[in-house]
Write a protein that holds these residues in place. Structure first.
Motif, mmCIF file in Angstrom:
data_model
loop_
_atom_site.group_PDB
_atom_site.id
_atom_site.type_symbol
_atom_site.label_atom_id
_atom_site.label_comp_id
_atom_site.label_asym_id
_atom_site.label_seq_id
_atom_site.Cartn_x
_atom_site.Cartn_y
_atom_site.Cartn_z
ATOM 1 N N LEU A 6 37.669 -1.470 -35.658
ATOM 2 C CA LEU A 6 36.572 -0.992 -35.543
ATOM 3 C C LEU A 6 35.637 -2.132 -35.412
ATOM 4 C CD1 LEU A 6 34.606 1.505 -33.976
ATOM 5 C CD2 LEU A 6 34.073 2.088 -36.241
ATOM 6 N N SER A 7 35.728 -2.483 -36.578
ATOM 7 C CA SER A 7 34.973 -4.189 -37.471
ATOM 8 C C SER A 7 35.752 -5.045 -36.501
ATOM 9 C CB SER A 7 35.569 -4.860 -38.607
ATOM 10 O OG SER A 7 36.820 -3.667 -39.096
ATOM 11 N N ILE A 8 36.861 -5.309 -36.112
ATOM 12 C CA ILE A 8 36.712 -6.853 -34.736
ATOM 13 C C ILE A 8 36.621 -6.004 -33.575
ATOM 14 C CG2 ILE A 8 39.079 -7.372 -33.511
ATOM 15 C CD1 ILE A 8 41.183 -6.831 -35.336
ATOM 16 N N LEU A 9 36.659 -5.147 -33.653
ATOM 17 C CA LEU A 9 35.746 -4.435 -31.615
ATOM 18 C C LEU A 9 33.970 -5.051 -32.204
ATOM 19 C CD1 LEU A 9 37.152 -1.451 -30.517
ATOM 20 C CD2 LEU A 9 37.386 -3.673 -29.602
ATOM 21 N N ASN A 10 33.545 -4.547 -33.354
ATOM 22 C CA ASN A 10 32.299 -5.292 -33.501
ATOM 23 C C ASN A 10 31.853 -6.293 -33.547
ATOM 24 O OD1 ASN A 10 30.925 -2.561 -34.524
ATOM 25 N ND2 ASN A 10 31.657 -2.339 -35.993
ATOM 26 N N LYS A 11 32.977 -7.175 -34.197
ATOM 27 C CA LYS A 11 32.527 -8.309 -33.674
ATOM 28 C C LYS A 11 32.972 -9.439 -32.474
ATOM 29 C CE LYS A 11 35.899 -11.386 -35.907
ATOM 30 N NZ LYS A 11 37.025 -12.060 -36.320
ATOM 31 N N ILE A 12 33.388 -8.062 -31.766
ATOM 32 C CA ILE A 12 33.587 -9.007 -30.761
ATOM 33 C C ILE A 12 32.434 -9.090 -30.379
ATOM 34 C CG2 ILE A 12 34.821 -8.057 -28.054
ATOM 35 C CD1 ILE A 12 37.665 -8.442 -29.521
ATOM 36 N N THR A 13 31.606 -7.435 -29.965
ATOM 37 C CA THR A 13 30.517 -7.174 -28.735
ATOM 38 C C THR A 13 29.357 -8.183 -29.764
ATOM 39 O OG1 THR A 13 30.520 -5.220 -30.298
ATOM 40 C CG2 THR A 13 31.213 -5.323 -28.186
ATOM 41 N N GLU A 14 29.330 -8.667 -30.597
ATOM 42 C CA GLU A 14 28.268 -9.188 -31.515
ATOM 43 C C GLU A 14 28.998 -11.168 -31.205
ATOM 44 O OE1 GLU A 14 28.174 -8.057 -35.284
ATOM 45 O OE2 GLU A 14 27.447 -5.733 -34.441
#
Lengths: 579, 162
Positions: A451-459
């Motif tokens: 989830l933190s990787i996905l957050n990184k990608i969307t940010e």
């Protein structure tokens, strides 16, 4: 002179050309000298949708669909004049929906047991306890090919047989009505619309496996369903369908209700059992399976609401009848909660083997807006997305699995071009991270890291290596998690990467979200041609990111802008662009 | 001993009596307690631990595991904003922001005047109406951002009476 009547309606989604077709029909009739003998009537609705021009011949009981202008002459000459049927236009009236589970929903008053009985209710129970040995019931289910409707699709007869075989005097059956998938409400529909059908199924299950006690594990968030089940149980006791010596046989059976308390993981068998025992709903390793050691360490069979609602019809009409519906390995029907960007949201029950396209476009009436369909999500947080290229896939357990999704409990969510696949993956994964019980490491830590990787990608902080990292963590979760929640939590991420890797790359490399969903990747700009210099955006911008004057025009400073979208909302001239 | 604690003792003794002998009764008792008080007050949990002869930690371990049980009193009106998939796709996040801004409250919290409690829930099971907000028992379907203020104002004047 007897006059024939022809009804006309253009049912195309985009245009109504009924009036043009009407003229062509009159011309064609005149050419054949039939203008006095046939009356053509234009109608506003003909009960068929999206099939082009529909022509109904009232006297012959024939309906033609997808007729084109050029065919009209031919139709008048052959069908009207000579009475010949042209096969290729013929509308074969196959109802796409087939209601077995939902047979009584909306037909009877769910709070009145007499209405259920009038619809052959509890006849299957009577038949079973009077004429069937428990083994016969299991045999009938084997013939039917019914598989568990909770998600995994394990054959119901095997589950019952294993529980029956375990040598132990006290056994239990449980109805799993803890429906927790976001975007799915099949069980709620059945429990609120026809609770007796599930109760009857549960009693028969008890008889077949040799249990004297059953539990309804219902979600506390469904107060009406709880109330209806409570009422239905009381009525069933009053009528002697529950309690001692049912239908004067040796078989006695009791059912109690237990409320869930909002934990998605309790859909997992062993966690559900822990919850009924009054503990934290954490799963334990299997084996031993619940059919050997379940509730209070006694053999237990857990069945989904929809599975149980199928039991009575199978007993009454026979396993062979049920097996005649569906595909080779997936028999019968499945209830789906069709939602999302589709015109008609709702519960649909369809025979297995129907295509996704038929469900979305014929039953669901097509897309809600003019945005094209992008993908369909099935199986909730444990499932995956199916891109539009696979719309013609027949729906069954195996096919959906091959595509990287699952049948699941029946959520079916339609997504259009406005939906960002990275965002969707993040949504589902966020759900599983929230609901992870925390007992095993792969699920607890793996989910959080993904989830933190996905957050990184969307940010806009994503790196191209992140894609590989996601895949590796996902694999570890699939292989090493204790229960199905962790094993499947990564599915939405895997399947979106599989089909929409381009979109991920767009987020990571180009820092762009083509659906404008990920707000950190959207830039707002003033379209100078459309701007009327009214300054509404300037006034409303909370961070003063828009500057300029009436001569030069106004500009958004991307460094100051916080991407709140306020300017886009307030502009009356559509002069703000999202890029 | 105050009148209140006496009542609580009686109430809990009755509950325990009702569920006595039924295995796995803890969750069902907690449901009834929460129905009665609106949440699970600590004194009630203590009393329950005595009556059931169960360690307090066992009771709290269950309360904190399940989303449904609350440890603080709810606001006068509970706003349940659905964040199921259908609602999410159709704009629930926008509604959530609007409510947070209007009421100056975070998810899971109660407004300072105690009028509203804001809960984000997983699925209310009426996806056909997405996006959905439920306030107490009333369901509002197909809600748009512009309607939120009007809906909230049906429940009295927030903040003005403090």
């Amino acid at each position: 002179m007897d006059e024939k009547v022809i009804f006309l309606k253009d049912t195309s989604a985009d245009a109504d050309r009924t009036r043009d077709f009407y003229a062509s029909f009159l011309n064609a009739l005149r050419e054949c000298g039939l203008e006095d003998k046939v009356q053509v009537v234009r109608v506003a609705d003909i009960g068929i949708y999206n099939r082009g021009l529909v022509v109904k011949f009232a006297d012959k009981d024939i309906v033609y669909v997808n007729v084109e202008e050029k065919d009209i002459k031919n139709i008048v000459a052959q069908t009207v004049k000579e009475g010949k049927v042209i096969e290729k236009f013929l509308f074969k009236d196959e109802p796409k929906q087939l209601r077995i589970v939902l047979r009584n929903c909306g037909e009877i008053n769910p709070e009145n047991i007499d209405e259920y009985i009038a619809k052959d209710g509890y006849r299957a129970l009577c038949k079973v306890v009077s004429d069937y040995k428990p083994e016969d019931v299991i045999e009938e289910l084997k013939k039917s090919g019914l598989r568990g409707r909770g998600g995994a699709g394990f054959p119901t007869w095997m589950k019952w047989k294993f529980t029956r075989q375990t040598p132990e005097t006290q056994k239990y059956v449980i109805c799993n009505a803890d429906e927790g998938d976001p975007g799915a409400y099949m069980d709620r529909g059945v429990l609120e619309g026809d609770p007796h059908s599930v109760i009857e199924g549960l009693i028969i299950a008890g008889y077949a496996i040799g249990a004297s006690k059953g539990y309804f594990y219902v979600r506390a968030e469904y107060p009406l369903a709880v109330e209806r089940v409570e009422k239905a149980l009381k009525q069933a006791y009053d009528y002697g369908f529950l309690g001692k010596n049912i239908f004067d046989s040796d078989f006695s059976f009791d059912i109690d209700i237990r409320l869930g308390a909002g934990a998605f993981v309790c859909g997992e068998e062993t966690a559900l059992i822990a919850s009924i025992e009054g503990k934290r709903g954490t799963p334990r390793p299997r084996p031993p399976y619940p059919s050997v050691k379940g509730l209070w360490d006694k053999p237990t069979s857990i069945n989904n609401v929809e599975t149980l609602a199928n039991i009575a019809p199978i007993i009454l009409k026979g396993g062979q009848w049920y097996a005649s519906i569906g595909t080779e390995k997936s028999k019968g029907t499945k209830v789906f909660a069709l939602t999302g960007k589709v015109k008609n949201s709702g519960l649909v029950e369809v025979p297995m083997g129907i295509t996704l396209r038929e469900i979305v476009f014929d039953i669901g009436g097509g897309m809600l807006s003019d945005k094209g369909i992008k993908a369909i999500q099935t199986g909730g947080p444990s499932g995956g997305v199916i891109p539009k290229e696979y719309l013609d896939t027949p729906v069954d357990y195996e096919n959906l699995q091959k595509l990287g999704s699952i049948m699941g409990s029946g959520g079916m969510i339609v997504m259009d071009e406005d939906d960002c696949m990275v965002d969707i993956a993040k949504f589902y994964l966020g759900f599983c991270v929230d609901e992870s019980c925390g007992k095993c490491v792969p699920c607890r830590i793996g989910g959080y890291q993904m989830l933190s990787i996905l957050n990184k990608i969307t940010e806009s902080q994503g790196q191209i290596e992140d894609l590989d990292k996601l895949k590796r963590i996902a694999l570890a979760m699939q292989k090493a998690s204790l229960c199905a929640l962790g094993q499947t939590a990564a599915n939405p991420v895997i399947s979106t990467i599989k089909y929409f890797e381009e979109e991920y790359r767009d987020h990571i490399v180009n820092k762009k979200c083509r659906s404008h969903k990920c707000k950190h990747l959207v830039n707002y700009n003033v379209i100078q041609d459309r701007c009327k210099r009214c300054k509404v955006c300037v006034i409303n911008c909370p961070v003063n990111a828009i500057s300029g004057d009436k001569e030069k025009g106004f500009f958004v400073d991307p460094k100051v802008c916080v991407r709140c979208g306020k300017c886009f909302e307030v502009c009356k001239f559509n002069a703000i662009a999202k890029e | 001993m105050t009148e209140n604690t006496k009542n609580m003792q009686e109430e809990i003794a009755n509950l325990v009596e009702k569920w006595k002998g039924k295995e796995g009764n803890l969750i069902m008792i907690l449901h009834e307690l929460q129905n009665y008080y609106g949440y699970i007050p600590r004194p009630a949990a203590l009393e329950l631990s005595r009556a059931l002869e169960t360690p307090l930690a066992r009771i709290y371990e269950v309360i904190t595991f399940y989303n449904f049980f609350k440890l603080s009193p709810p606001g006068k009106h509970t706003i349940a904003l659905c964040m199921g998939t259908a609602c999410y796709l159709k704009g629930a996040p926008v509604l959530l922001n609007e409510i947070k801004n209007l009421l100056n409250v975070e998810e899971g919290q109660t407004t300072k005047d105690g009028l509203f409690q804001l809960d984000v829930v997983r699925c209310l099971g009426c996806c056909g109406l997405a996006p959905v907000i439920k306030i107490d028992e009333k369901v509002y379907g197909k809600v748009q951002k512009s309607q939120v203020m009007g809906i909230l104002s049906e429940y009295g004047n927030h903040n003005q009476e403090g």
